[in-house]
Design a protein around this motif. Structure first.
Motif, PDB file in Angstrom:
ATOM      1  N   ARG A 208      14.304   1.651  -7.371  1.00 12.43           N
ATOM      2  CA  ARG A 208      13.461   1.669  -8.764  1.00 12.43           C
ATOM      3  C   ARG A 208      14.555   0.918 -10.073  1.00 12.43           C
ATOM      4  N   GLU A 209      14.309  -0.010 -10.329  1.00  6.07           N
ATOM      5  CA  GLU A 209      15.125  -0.798 -11.241  1.00  6.07           C
ATOM      6  C   GLU A 209      14.332  -1.004 -12.651  1.00  6.07           C
ATOM      7  N   ALA A 210      14.770  -1.512 -13.636  1.00  7.68           N
ATOM      8  CA  ALA A 210      14.302  -1.484 -14.971  1.00  7.68           C
ATOM      9  C   ALA A 210      13.111  -2.409 -15.001  1.00  7.68           C
ATOM     10  N   GLU A 211      13.194  -3.461 -14.113  1.00  7.39           N
ATOM     11  CA  GLU A 211      12.207  -4.676 -14.376  1.00  7.39           C
ATOM     12  C   GLU A 211      10.981  -4.076 -13.164  1.00  7.39           C
ATOM     13  N   GLY A 212      11.240  -3.276 -12.176  1.00  9.71           N
ATOM     14  CA  GLY A 212      10.387  -3.326 -11.024  1.00  9.71           C
ATOM     15  C   GLY A 212      10.900  -2.391  -9.765  1.00  9.71           C
ATOM     16  N   ILE A 213      10.229  -2.467  -8.799  1.00  8.59           N
ATOM     17  CA  ILE A 213      10.776  -1.517  -7.650  1.00  8.59           C
ATOM     18  C   ILE A 213      11.010  -2.382  -6.534  1.00  8.59           C
ATOM     19  N   GLU A 214      11.967  -2.466  -5.847  1.00 11.87           N
ATOM     20  CA  GLU A 214      12.321  -3.339  -4.471  1.00 11.87           C
ATOM     21  C   GLU A 214      12.366  -2.517  -3.415  1.00 11.87           C
TER      22      GLU A 214
ATOM     23  N   GLY B  94       0.789  -1.086   0.099  1.00 14.04           N
ATOM     24  CA  GLY B  94       0.090   0.189  -0.050  1.00 14.04           C
ATOM     25  C   GLY B  94       0.796   1.436  -0.123  1.00 14.04           C
ATOM     26  N   LEU B  95       1.830   1.129   0.726  1.00 11.33           N
ATOM     27  CA  LEU B  95       2.706   2.633   0.775  1.00 11.33           C
ATOM     28  C   LEU B  95       3.367   2.602  -0.478  1.00 11.33           C
ATOM     29  N   VAL B  96       3.960   1.655  -1.073  1.00 12.49           N
ATOM     30  CA  VAL B  96       4.959   1.567  -2.192  1.00 12.49           C
ATOM     31  C   VAL B  96       3.752   2.129  -3.572  1.00 12.49           C
ATOM     32  N   VAL B  97       2.627   1.384  -3.728  1.00 15.91           N
ATOM     33  CA  VAL B  97       1.679   1.928  -4.825  1.00 15.91           C
ATOM     34  C   VAL B  97       1.183   3.347  -4.562  1.00 15.91           C
ATOM     35  N   ARG B  98       0.886   3.838  -3.163  1.00 16.95           N
ATOM     36  CA  ARG B  98       0.573   5.204  -3.045  1.00 16.95           C
ATOM     37  C   ARG B  98       1.974   5.929  -3.309  1.00 16.95           C
ATOM     38  N   THR B  99       3.085   5.764  -2.862  1.00 14.67           N
ATOM     39  CA  THR B  99       4.066   6.544  -3.361  1.00 14.67           C
ATOM     40  C   THR B  99       4.345   6.728  -4.720  1.00 14.67           C
ATOM     41  N   LEU B 100       4.078   5.831  -5.571  1.00 12.48           N
ATOM     42  CA  LEU B 100       3.934   5.607  -7.066  1.00 12.48           C
ATOM     43  C   LEU B 100       3.182   6.603  -7.753  1.00 12.48           C
ATOM     44  N   LEU B 101       1.696   6.454  -6.957  1.00 17.60           N
ATOM     45  CA  LEU B 101       0.618   7.268  -7.213  1.00 17.60           C
ATOM     46  C   LEU B 101       0.724   9.055  -7.000  1.00 17.60           C
ATOM     47  N   LEU B 102       1.657   9.253  -6.089  1.00 19.33           N
ATOM     48  CA  LEU B 102       1.798  10.644  -5.913  1.00 19.33           C
ATOM     49  C   LEU B 102       2.991  11.148  -7.121  1.00 19.33           C
ATOM     50  N   ASP B 103       3.900  10.282  -7.318  1.00 20.65           N
ATOM     51  CA  ASP B 103       4.682  10.456  -8.574  1.00 20.65           C
ATOM     52  C   ASP B 103       3.796  10.925  -9.866  1.00 20.65           C
TER      53      ASP B 103
ATOM     54  N   TRP C 184      15.232  -8.052   8.391  1.00 23.96           N
ATOM     55  CA  TRP C 184      15.239  -7.605   7.233  1.00 23.96           C
ATOM     56  C   TRP C 184      14.336  -8.341   6.220  1.00 23.96           C
ATOM     57  N   GLN C 185      13.719  -7.648   5.476  1.00 19.78           N
ATOM     58  CA  GLN C 185      12.643  -8.385   4.439  1.00 19.78           C
ATOM     59  C   GLN C 185      12.875  -7.353   3.107  1.00 19.78           C
ATOM     60  N   ARG C 186      12.352  -8.118   2.042  1.00 13.82           N
ATOM     61  CA  ARG C 186      12.401  -7.855   0.771  1.00 13.82           C
ATOM     62  C   ARG C 186      11.011  -7.754   0.208  1.00 13.82           C
ATOM     63  N   PHE C 187      10.633  -6.654  -0.534  1.00 20.27           N
ATOM     64  CA  PHE C 187       9.173  -6.742  -1.314  1.00 20.27           C
ATOM     65  C   PHE C 187       9.578  -6.120  -2.671  1.00 20.27           C
ATOM     66  N   TYR C 188       9.257  -7.044  -3.686  1.00 18.40           N
ATOM     67  CA  TYR C 188       9.519  -6.676  -5.066  1.00 18.40           C
ATOM     68  C   TYR C 188       8.049  -6.511  -5.779  1.00 18.40           C
ATOM     69  N   MET C 189       8.245  -5.522  -6.817  1.00 19.02           N
ATOM     70  CA  MET C 189       6.922  -5.430  -7.531  1.00 19.02           C
ATOM     71  C   MET C 189       7.091  -5.112  -9.062  1.00 19.02           C
TER      72      MET C 189
ATOM     73  N   THR D  11       4.789  -3.876 -14.469  1.00 19.57           N
ATOM     74  CA  THR D  11       3.245  -4.078 -15.011  1.00 19.57           C
ATOM     75  C   THR D  11       2.405  -4.174 -13.808  1.00 19.57           C
ATOM     76  N   PHE D  12       2.987  -5.045 -12.815  1.00 20.22           N
ATOM     77  CA  PHE D  12       1.828  -5.005 -11.707  1.00 20.22           C
ATOM     78  C   PHE D  12       1.693  -3.808 -10.893  1.00 20.22           C
ATOM     79  N   ALA D  13       3.059  -3.007 -10.712  1.00 17.10           N
ATOM     80  CA  ALA D  13       2.745  -1.665 -10.038  1.00 17.10           C
ATOM     81  C   ALA D  13       1.862  -0.739 -10.928  1.00 17.10           C
ATOM     82  N   ARG D  14       1.966  -0.590 -12.269  1.00 18.41           N
ATOM     83  CA  ARG D  14       1.124  -0.034 -13.064  1.00 18.41           C
ATOM     84  C   ARG D  14      -0.504  -0.133 -12.861  1.00 18.41           C
TER      85      ARG D  14
END
Length: 127
Positions: free
Chosen positions: A83-89, A20-29, A98-103, A106-109
């Motif tokens: 933010r990488e070429a394939e997605g956002i980590e 939710g935080l990542v999606v909203r950050t992208l939405l703000l952009d 430590w944890q990792r979330f990758y999107m 295409t899914f993020a959009r």
């Protein structure tokens, strides 16, 4: 009694908060870019569109504050976003581990589109 040496896996709720935080950050952009674009176009009433998008920005910021509060309560803290070429980590700490979330982009959009349509009170299925 044996102790486990592996880190506890984050709950679905922890992943939901990070997503939710990542999606909203992208939405703000997206909103910021669109507001800037609208400001450069020769529209008859750009202020109406800009005001509408600014209202959505403010609502998204309020939602992000609520998410961060829930994250603090659950012991979840975002450490880094790449933010990488394939997605956002997103690297985050979840109750000391430590944890990792990758999107993928295409899914993020699609998630950003769903979130924006929710704020605009639109049903994308009708398009």
């Amino acid at each position: 009694m044996t102790s486990s040496t592996s880190a506890p896996s984050p709950a679905d709720e922890d992943h939901r908060l990070i997503k939710g935080l990542v999606v909203r950050t992208l939405l703000l952009d997206v909103l910021e870019r669109d507001i800037h674009t609208l400001d450069t176009l020769l529209l008859k009433m750009p202020e109406v569109y800009i005001l509408s998008l600014t209202r959505i920005q403010n609502n998204v910021l309020k939602e992000m504050l609520a998410l961060r509060k829930q994250m603090r309560t659950r012991g979840v803290k975002v450490l880094e976003e790449k933010r990488e070429a394939e997605g956002i980590e997103t690297l985050y700490m979840c109750r000391g581990y430590w944890q990792r979330f990758y999107m993928l982009w295409t899914f993020a959009r699609n998630e950003v589109k769903k979130e924006l349509s929710r704020h605009l009170e639109m049903d994308l299925a009708q398009t």
